[in-house]
Enzyme design. Structure first.
Site, PDB file in Angstrom:
ATOM      1  N   ASP A   1     -23.126  -6.934  22.549  1.00  0.00           N
ATOM      2  CA  ASP A   1     -23.750  -6.876  21.342  1.00  0.00           C
ATOM      3  C   ASP A   1     -25.313  -7.267  22.043  1.00  0.00           C
ATOM      4  O   ASP A   1     -25.244  -7.843  23.365  1.00  0.00           O
ATOM      5  CB  ASP A   1     -23.180  -8.092  21.060  1.00  0.00           C
ATOM      6  CG  ASP A   1     -22.714  -8.112  20.286  1.00  0.00           C
ATOM      7  OD1 ASP A   1     -22.503  -6.312  19.515  1.00  0.00           O
ATOM      8  OD2 ASP A   1     -21.369  -8.409  19.676  1.00  0.00           O
TER       9      ASP A   1
ATOM     10  N   ARG B   1     -25.760   0.828  18.128  1.00  0.00           N
ATOM     11  CA  ARG B   1     -26.162   0.059  16.403  1.00  0.00           C
ATOM     12  C   ARG B   1     -27.325  -0.619  16.204  1.00  0.00           C
ATOM     13  O   ARG B   1     -27.834  -1.429  16.970  1.00  0.00           O
ATOM     14  CB  ARG B   1     -24.503  -0.605  16.973  1.00  0.00           C
ATOM     15  CG  ARG B   1     -25.093  -1.740  15.676  1.00  0.00           C
ATOM     16  CD  ARG B   1     -24.469  -2.833  15.527  1.00  0.00           C
ATOM     17  NE  ARG B   1     -22.408  -2.945  16.027  1.00  0.00           N
ATOM     18  CZ  ARG B   1     -22.152  -3.569  16.802  1.00  0.00           C
ATOM     19  NH1 ARG B   1     -22.521  -5.370  16.910  1.00  0.00           N
ATOM     20  NH2 ARG B   1     -21.178  -3.386  16.857  1.00  0.00           N
TER      21      ARG B   1
END
Length: 355
Positions: A168, A219
């Site tokens: 992330d 992502r």
């Protein structure tokens, strides 16, 4: 203004302590957080996988300052990966066929200071390319050896079981450090990993090109931290237009990108680009948050799109929840509605309206 307030609250310790102990707070959070334990995360993943979704499990936590906390996070991810590898769905399908994990490097030790200043290794010999206009704002002096060892055992288990791990992205203070560390692992042959890039950062088009050249899985999301100029676009229209631009580049040249959004305009733009360029739905996936726009999640699945649900669990749910509300203020109104329904006045509102 509301977004700024929510982001401030996500970082405020007094607000966190008050909210986490407020009556009904955990019950409210369960709409957006699967629970607090590995069992909770696994159970949510199995239910979603049975319904046809992909899953990315995330044990919540960030900005860990002690080796003990970071080691505990590493232990949790090792346990989580072993469970993913061994759990089966009711039809006999392995859970790992549909499930990967996401983690934050600061949760694994990226914020832990080195005991010896000369031990800092935060500038690898082959770093991720830095854009010419990106300021040097990264924090050095962290104990990279500890981070590498703690995360390394997690990645070893993931590699052994063939499970993908996503790093992330956090605030712009960590962008270059995260990408540099990722690059060092990638260059060393750890390739079951991917990154998250944020369309509100001005550098993201550059980073998407760098990722595509290496076939790194990305992502793309809009971003949930308050960022200053000149590192981030301040107008929603600029963030959205950049999202569309980098989405198109990822679909055309990337390696199975995750299009993370609940914005129907961004979803439609993705579908339109894929159709115009004859890109099959098997070449990318939409990614959405647990409990957010479940109607849209199911609609996309019915239409034949691939949808992966980001499923968070763990005790550090407060900051996560605040940031989700900052990203989409409609989530705030949903939670307020849930509070009222679960209060002594809930009967006056009609509990049947709560979905």
């Amino acid at each position: 203004m509301l977004r700024d307030v929510l982001i401030y609250l996500s970082e405020n310790n007094a607000a966190r302590k008050f909210s986490m102990h407020a009556p009904g707070a955990r019950a409210m959070a369960r709409r957006f957080v699967a629970g607090e334990t590995v069992d909770d995360g696994i159970n949510a993943a199995k239910a979603l996988a049975t319904a046809g979704f992909g899953i990315s499990l995330d044990c919540l936590g960030e900005s860990v300052k002690s080796r003990e906390e970071a080691s505990h996070a590493g232990d949790t991810y090792v346990e989580l990966l072993e469970r993913i590898a061994t759990e089966m769905l009711p039809d006999g399908t392995p859970l790992r066929d549909s499930t990967n994990v996401s983690l934050k490097l600061t949760q694994m030790g990226q914020d832990i200071r080195s005991d010896h200043a000369h031990d800092d290794q935060s500038s690898p010999s082959a770093p991720w390319p830095r854009p010419d206009n990106w300021p040097i704002i990264d924090r050095g002096g962290y104990d990279e050896a500890f981070l590498r060892a703690n995360l390394g055992r997690v990645l070893d288990v993931a590699k052994r079981h063939g499970i993908f791990v996503r790093f992330d992205m956090e605030s712009s203070l960590y962008t270059q450090r995260t990408l540099d560390f990722f690059q060092s692992l990638w260059n060393a042959g750890t390739n079951n990993i991917g990154v998250v890039l944020q369309s509100y950062l001005t550098r993201t088009a550059h980073d998407v090109n760098s990722a595509n050249l290496q076939s790194v899985r990305v992502r793309i999301c809009k971003g949930a931290y308050k960022e200053p100029e000149p590192v981030a676009y301040q107008e929603k229209s600029r963030v959205d237009s950049n999202y569309v631009q980098v989405m198109q580049t990822l679909l055309s040249d990337g390696n199975y990108p995750g299009i993370a959004t609940h914005d129907e305009a961004m979803i439609q733009a993705t579908k339109d680009w894929a159709k115009a360029k004859s890109i099959p739905t098997s070449a990318y996936e939409f990614q959405m948050l647990y409990g957010v726009r479940r109607d849209l999640q199911n609609q996309l699945l019915r239409e034949g799109d691939r949808v992966r649900i980001y499923v968070p669990f763990g005790e550090a749910w407060y900051a996560y929840l605040m940031r989700r509300m900052a990203e989409r203020p409609a989530n705030l109104f949903f939670i307020v509605n849930a509070v009222l329904i679960e209060s002594p006045f809930g009967g006056l509102m009609g509990k049947g309206k709560h979905k």
